[in-house]
Design an enzyme around this catalytic site. Structure first.
Site, short mmCIF file in Angstrom:
data_model
loop_
_atom_site.label_atom_id
_atom_site.label_comp_id
_atom_site.label_asym_id
_atom_site.label_seq_id
_atom_site.Cartn_x
_atom_site.Cartn_y
_atom_site.Cartn_z
N ARG A 65 28.78 39.79 -52.98
CA ARG A 65 27.99 39.23 -53.96
C ARG A 65 27.82 40.36 -55.10
NH1 ARG A 65 21.77 38.40 -54.11
NH2 ARG A 65 21.46 37.03 -55.73
N HIS A 69 28.86 39.60 -59.09
CA HIS A 69 27.81 39.61 -60.02
C HIS A 69 28.37 40.74 -61.14
CE1 HIS A 69 23.84 37.61 -58.39
NE2 HIS A 69 25.11 36.95 -57.82
N HIS A 195 29.67 31.63 -49.98
CA HIS A 195 28.40 31.31 -49.43
C HIS A 195 28.47 30.99 -47.95
CE1 HIS A 195 26.03 30.37 -53.34
NE2 HIS A 195 26.48 31.69 -53.29
#
Length: 330
Positions: A65, A69, A195
């Site tokens: 993640r 990001h 996810h």
């Protein structure tokens, strides 16, 4: 004839390899970029990630993640790692990034590499390699990570707020977010599959459970049985630290179960549920769900390679930070 077919096959593979090398060269990234200047760099990344993830497999999702990001704001330049200063609030402290963790892993890798090859390996490359290795260690696919990225010197919290895909986004907004970074609708469907690992915070889905339209209702797109299960864990006005698994039952195993979950209308975030609102993304979701993720690993690898090229700095752009949390002082 058999020899000719073999020759044509080998020639085709050679052409594909040369095309790949040309692509990496054209963008300023190369496989084994540090082979002369820091030959053990990628080994140090792998070894350190293994040390942490083997003890705590839940770290794999945050490392993936963090790379995502980073790339979505100013490109893959390590700007998400920069600390805020008294004159500037950095991306790291923007609301979407306040739940990031794993910075200690990146710092440990950087320290180990700096001891061996000072001022050579960028934090941006470390982050890209660490994300790949972390996913690989929990059963995910391998993908090539060309290196040569340089670190940015600017990090602005407000840019993270406007550029990162929101967990509340609808499909139109998500497609716009990805298109702005040169990623297509398939990349959206594929990278959402990340996810399959990790957790979500109850405060993010509170309105979805208890006040979706402002009338004390639940999001009708959410499977009612799953909604009831979530309400047992996520109480109204509960702690902001309460968490739930993104992919219940296998949140530390990289697999295709995410798509089965979404197909059953059990995606945790509104952005997960939104994949069913578009023909191309919903088709991909159902394909992976029905085929046991037939192409997911290969597709994820390809999309992660594309993500790793977003907004990169190379050559004399940016810098090689001595410490990932702050820019160099001249």
């Amino acid at each position: 004839m058999a020899v000719q077919k073999l020759f044509r096959l080998l020639f085709a593979q050679l052409v594909l390899l040369l095309l790949f090398l040309d692509l990496t060269n054209a963008w300023g990234l190369y496989m084994r970029f540090y082979r002369r200047t820091c030959p053990r760099a990628e080994f140090i990344v792998h070894r350190t990630v293994y040390q942490y993830v083997s003890r705590d497999p839940t770290l794999a999702a945050p490392l993936l993640r963090m790379h995502f990001h980073d790339c979505f704001v100013r490109g893959c330049d390590g700007s998400v790692l920069l600390q805020s200063t008294k004159n500037n609030q950095a991306e790291k402290d923007a609301i979407p990034n306040q739940t990031l963790r794993g910075f200690n892993v990146i710092d440990a890798i950087k320290s180990a590499i700096e001891r061996e090859c000072p001022g050579v390996v960028s934090c941006a490359d470390i982050l890209a390699l660490a994300a790949r290795d972390a996913v690989l260690m929990i059963g995910g696919p391998f993908w090539a990570v060309p290196t040569g990225r340089r670190d940015g010197r600017v990090s602005i919290a407000s840019e993270a707020l406007t550029q990162l895909p929101s967990p509340f986004a609808n499909i139109t907004e998500l497609k716009q977010n990805f298109a702005a970074k040169g990623l297509n609708v398939k990349d959206l469907a594929v990278l959402s599959g990340g996810h399959t690992i990790g957790i979500g915070h109850c405060f993010i889905i509170s309105n979805r459970l208890y006040n979706f339209t402002g009338r004390g209702d639940t999001d009708p797109s959410l499977d009612p049985i799953y909604a009831a299960q979530l309400k047992k864990k996520c109480k109204p006005g509960g702690s902001t630290k309460t968490i739930v698994e993104m992919d219940p039952g296998s949140f530390v195993s990289f697999d295709e179960d995410y798509y089965t979950t979404v197909a059953k209308r059990r995606g945790l975030f509104q952005s997960d549920a939104a994949l069913l609102d578009d023909f191309e993304t919903s088709t991909y979701v159902r394909l992976q769900s029905l085929t046991g993720g037939l192409t997911f690993a290969r597709d994820f690898s390809a999309s992660m390679v594309k993500l790793g090229y977003v907004g990169i700095l190379t050559g004399k752009q940016g810098e090689i930070r001595k410490h990932c949390g702050c820019v160099n002082k001249w």
